[in-house]
Design a protein around this motif. Structure first.
Motif, short mmCIF file in Angstrom:
data_model
loop_
_atom_site.label_atom_id
_atom_site.label_comp_id
_atom_site.label_asym_id
_atom_site.label_seq_id
_atom_site.Cartn_x
_atom_site.Cartn_y
_atom_site.Cartn_z
N ALA A 86 7.59 12.71 -12.06
CA ALA A 86 8.41 11.86 -12.93
C ALA A 86 8.18 12.22 -14.39
CB ALA A 86 8.09 10.39 -12.68
N ILE A 87 6.94 12.50 -14.75
CA ILE A 87 6.65 12.91 -16.14
C ILE A 87 7.26 14.27 -16.41
CG2 ILE A 87 4.79 13.63 -17.69
CD1 ILE A 87 3.06 11.41 -16.54
N LYS A 88 7.08 15.20 -15.47
CA LYS A 88 7.60 16.56 -15.65
C LYS A 88 9.12 16.57 -15.77
CE LYS A 88 7.64 21.11 -13.42
NZ LYS A 88 7.19 21.90 -12.24
N LEU B 212 -0.95 2.10 -11.47
CA LEU B 212 -1.58 3.25 -12.14
C LEU B 212 -2.93 2.87 -12.72
CD1 LEU B 212 1.54 4.78 -13.92
CD2 LEU B 212 0.53 5.43 -11.73
N GLU B 213 -3.06 1.64 -13.22
CA GLU B 213 -4.36 1.19 -13.72
C GLU B 213 -5.36 1.06 -12.58
OE1 GLU B 213 -3.26 -2.42 -15.77
OE2 GLU B 213 -3.51 -1.44 -17.72
N LYS B 214 -4.87 0.65 -11.43
CA LYS B 214 -5.74 0.45 -10.28
C LYS B 214 -6.35 1.75 -9.79
CE LYS B 214 -5.52 -1.49 -5.56
NZ LYS B 214 -4.62 -2.14 -4.58
N VAL B 215 -5.57 2.82 -9.79
CA VAL B 215 -6.05 4.10 -9.24
C VAL B 215 -6.52 5.07 -10.33
CG1 VAL B 215 -4.55 3.91 -7.24
CG2 VAL B 215 -3.73 5.12 -9.25
N GLY B 216 -6.36 4.69 -11.62
CA GLY B 216 -6.87 5.53 -12.69
C GLY B 216 -5.89 6.55 -13.24
N TYR B 217 -4.61 6.48 -12.81
CA TYR B 217 -3.61 7.42 -13.31
C TYR B 217 -2.99 6.95 -14.63
CZ TYR B 217 -3.49 10.11 -8.95
OH TYR B 217 -3.82 10.91 -7.89
N LYS C 226 0.83 -1.21 0.00
CA LYS C 226 0.00 0.00 0.00
C LYS C 226 0.87 1.26 0.00
CE LYS C 226 -3.71 2.37 2.47
NZ LYS C 226 -4.61 2.38 3.64
N LEU C 227 1.93 1.25 0.82
CA LEU C 227 2.82 2.41 0.85
C LEU C 227 3.52 2.58 -0.49
CD1 LEU C 227 4.42 1.94 4.41
CD2 LEU C 227 2.68 3.61 3.72
N TYR C 228 3.87 1.44 -1.11
CA TYR C 228 4.53 1.52 -2.41
C TYR C 228 3.59 2.11 -3.46
CZ TYR C 228 6.70 0.02 -6.77
OH TYR C 228 7.24 0.00 -8.03
N GLU C 229 2.33 1.65 -3.45
CA GLU C 229 1.35 2.17 -4.41
C GLU C 229 1.14 3.66 -4.22
OE1 GLU C 229 -2.15 -0.17 -3.93
OE2 GLU C 229 -1.29 -1.97 -4.84
N CYS D 90 1.92 6.69 -7.06
CA CYS D 90 0.93 7.69 -7.46
C CYS D 90 1.41 9.10 -7.15
CB CYS D 90 -0.40 7.42 -6.76
SG CYS D 90 -1.15 5.85 -7.25
N ASN D 91 2.04 9.27 -5.99
CA ASN D 91 2.49 10.60 -5.59
C ASN D 91 3.64 11.11 -6.47
OD1 ASN D 91 0.63 10.63 -3.50
ND2 ASN D 91 2.08 9.87 -1.97
#
Length: 691
Positions: A445-447, A492-497, A432-435, A439-440
């Motif tokens: 990372a993209i920027k 990312l699929e799990k949380v919608g990101y 959970k902490l890893y997920e 997400c955070n």
């Protein structure tokens, strides 16, 4: 503060004895109106000529009406700037000498915006008041809103002994001590003392008193209130709720057993008789503080799968009966200590047994009893319990943390029919902490371009020349290593990101294709993956098209890969998306075909150009003739549907030879090359003349 939000003001000097002639203006006035001193003198502009023509006469009459000196005036209207635009201004001045009056013009361009915000706020207040009335009309409680400055009390009910106006208001409420007439003599002083305290400063409070204002006889009421103050700290409003507590007061006068019963009512769920969250927390905390030695304790978190289906199709009474059935199974469990119904079909229990094994077996048995009971009632149904357990360690532990851990265990087995009770492990917490960290960190990372596009070449099996590439996402760590896709894409699929990641890689593909084209290099088709999550998004196709329009690329070089898992949902919606993409010139392919979500019959009708065969089909074709025959038959059917075929995961020359002999020419895999950074790919395949 941003420049366009700063208040702009300027001064112009006006001679009202000469028809309002402007004598001079300062630089600030010129700054926001465009009128310079030379311009106003040259054009002989007047104060009145600045305003719209239909307002000038009224303004002149207003100024002329101020006949005495030392009189102030104020005008709030639009003026015409030198560029012809309109500026809403607030202008004011004091007439000491009519032949020379300094008029301050303030730019109030924010007026319209403020007015709109005011209207929105007013509407929200009205909506809140309507909601409050709706709540009040459907409960026995009385809500009120007291205006301190005007001494007006507004009630949400009209059934009262107070003499109310037509809109349920009572004027001079405290000034006339209107409530005193109906208060019990013993409660009058305390009542008005409480009001005096509420008006001293913003605060929350509760007072209890007896009154005949709403009943035929004195009844106990509880008044929970909150007072609000203005910017100066003066209380301006008191909002409150009056609740009839006569029954509670009557119960409070009974025996100690009745007192315990009241406490139980306040801490229990009325439908099941179990505790509510507050009651459970209090009781479980007390029990665990005195836990028995050599006993194993656990928090168990459960919910009933498909419970909403029962409510929607069989009615709420059936659903309530099911909740009571489950409660009976909980109470009948050998390890049950106390339980709680959180809400809907979610329960938590404190359980204990002599051993860990006995504890787990007891919980599993109670779940099986419930499932068996519901199977008899609903033979065609599949009512099951999703259950998670957290074994409480020795020593103190925060109960809410224990509940969260049990819930993590429940969620880990939510979709498993074979696991009767999931047991919490530290791995779940770490996961959970890893997920959360994934997400955070995604946006940064993209920027910072830590998310990189890798390309894996696709080859012609016989000629061994490159014919295209697949774009893949890689996440670069600070130390230069990379997170592999399975480490972050499922999260990312799990949380919608996943949408943001997919479209970032899509943008990289378009940018790369445009660069190759402008560099005069051969442009290979590049495929880009899109998750199942996109299919349900109404603007998915439009976003694909709009993004492509930003680049000088041939849409035929863009291959949209949709995973076969998408076929597990609404196939009609999926086919519609595919049709739209193909009609716009894009190629569409199915990725990982054959892993179990679709059938050949569905595939035959799917509007796709390319089918990518999953590597699992060719892993054993060297040794197993049945596998070779199966692949040949499957691909023969795909050929009849006029769809191109490419094999994934080709790793040996023997596999490539077998596929080539069968007439298939396209593949990708480590036999040819692995996925690599864009720069390496270009150096190896785009700018090396030997390739």
């Amino acid at each position: 503060m941003e420049e366009n939000n700063r208040l702009k003001a300027g001064i112009c000097c006006v001679d009202f004895t000469a028809g309002g002639k402007i004598v001079s203006v300062d630089d600030d006035f010129f700054g926001f109106t465009g009128y310079s001193r030379d311009y106003v003198l040259e054009k002989e502009l007047t104060f009145y000529s600045l305003f719209e023509e239909n307002e000038r006469e009224k303004i002149e009459e207003y100024i002329n009406s101020i006949s005495d000196d030392n009189r102030a005036f104020c005008v709030r209207l639009p003026i015409t700037a030198r560029d012809g635009g309109s500026i809403f201004v607030h202008c004011c001045g004091i007439i000491n000498d009519r032949s020379r009056v300094d008029v301050v013009f303030t730019n109030c361009s924010c007026h319209d915006r403020l007015e709109n915000e005011y209207k929105k706020l007013t509407r929200k207040v009205a909506e809140q008041r309507d909601k409050l009335h709706m709540v009040a009309e459907n409960t026995d409680d009385v809500y009120y809103d007291y205006d301190v400055k005007r001494d007006i009390m507004h009630l949400t009910v009209s059934i009262t002994r107070f003499r109310l106006d037509y809109d349920n208001t009572l004027e001079n409420f405290l000034g006339s001590r209107a409530a005193e007439e109906f208060l019990h003599p013993e409660d009058k002083d305390a009542y008005f003392d409480a009001w005096e305290e509420a008006l001293q400063k913003p605060m929350k409070g509760t007072m209890e008193f007896r009154t005949k204002a709403y009943d035929d006889d004195y009844c106990w009421y509880s008044d929970a209130y909150i007072s609000f103050a203005d910017e100066s700290g003066n209380v301006t409003e008191v909002f409150g709720r009056l609740s009839n507590i006569q029954k509670l007061k009557a119960l409070a006068t009974k025996s100690d057993s009745d007192t315990e019963y009241i406490k139980f009512l306040l801490q229990s769920d009325q439908l099941t008789g179990l505790y509510n969250r507050k009651g459970f927390t209090q009781q479980a905390t007390n029990m665990l503080a005195k836990r028995e030695k050599d006993m194993v304790y656990a928090i168990v978190y459960t919910d009933i799968n498909e419970f909403s289906y029962v409510n929607e199709n069989f009615g709420y009474e059936t659903g309530n009966a099911m909740l009571r059935d489950y409660t009976a199974c909980l109470r009948g469990g050998a390890s049950f200590v106390i339980g709680c119904r959180l809400y809907s079909d979610f329960f938590i229990c404190l359980c204990r047994a002599n051993t860990r094994t006995a504890l787990i077996r007891s919980v599993e048995q109670q779940n099986v009893r419930f499932t068996t009971m519901q199977k008899k009632k609903f033979p065609s149904g599949d009512i099951r319990i999703a259950c998670g357990m957290y074994i409480l360690p020795e020593g103190e532990i925060e109960l809410n943390t224990a509940i969260d851990n049990a819930n993590l265990a429940r969620r880990s087995v939510k979709h498993s029919s074979s696991i009767l009770c999931g047991i919490y492990s530290q791995r779940m917490r770490m996961q959970k902490l890893y997920e959360q960290s994934i997400c955070n960190e995604l946006h940064a990372a993209i920027k910072n371009r830590q998310i990189e596009m890798f390309l894996q070449p696709k080859f012609h099996l016989e000629k061994r020349v490159i014919i295209g590439a697949e774009a893949l996402a890689r996440w670069r760590n600070p130390n230069g290593t990379y997170k592999m896709p399975f480490e972050f894409i499922p999260v990312l699929e799990k949380v919608g990101y996943i949408d943001e990641l997919d479209f970032f890689i899509y943008g990289e593909v378009l940018r790369t294709l445009e660069k190759w084209k402008h560099d005069g290099k051969r442009v290979f088709p590049v495929s880009v993956n899109f998750s199942q999550h996109h299919i349900t998004q109404p603007n998915f196709v439009d976003n694909i098209i709009c993004t492509a329009n930003l680049y000088d690329v041939d849409r035929g070089d863009i291959e949209i890969e949709i995973t076969e898992s998408c076929f597990s949902g609404d196939t009609q919606a999926l086919f519609s998306v595919m049709d739209k993409l193909r009609n716009e010139g894009f190629k569409v392919s199915i990725d990982d075909f054959g892993i179990g979500y679709s059938t050949l019959s569905v595939l035959m009708n799917a509007p796709v150009d390319i089918v990518k065969i999953d590597k699992s089909f060719i892993d054993n074709i060297e040794q197993n003739k049945n596998d070779r025959d199966f692949v040949a038959n499957m691909c023969s059917l795909i050929d009849t549907a006029n769809k191109d075929i490419i094999f994934e995961g080709v790793e040996t020359d023997a596999q490539a030879a077998i596929l080539c002999q069968s007439g298939y020419t396209k593949a990708q895999g480590w036999l040819f090359d692995k996925a690599m950074p864009l720069g390496d790919f270009e150096e190896k395949y785009m700018y090396d003349d030997n390739k």
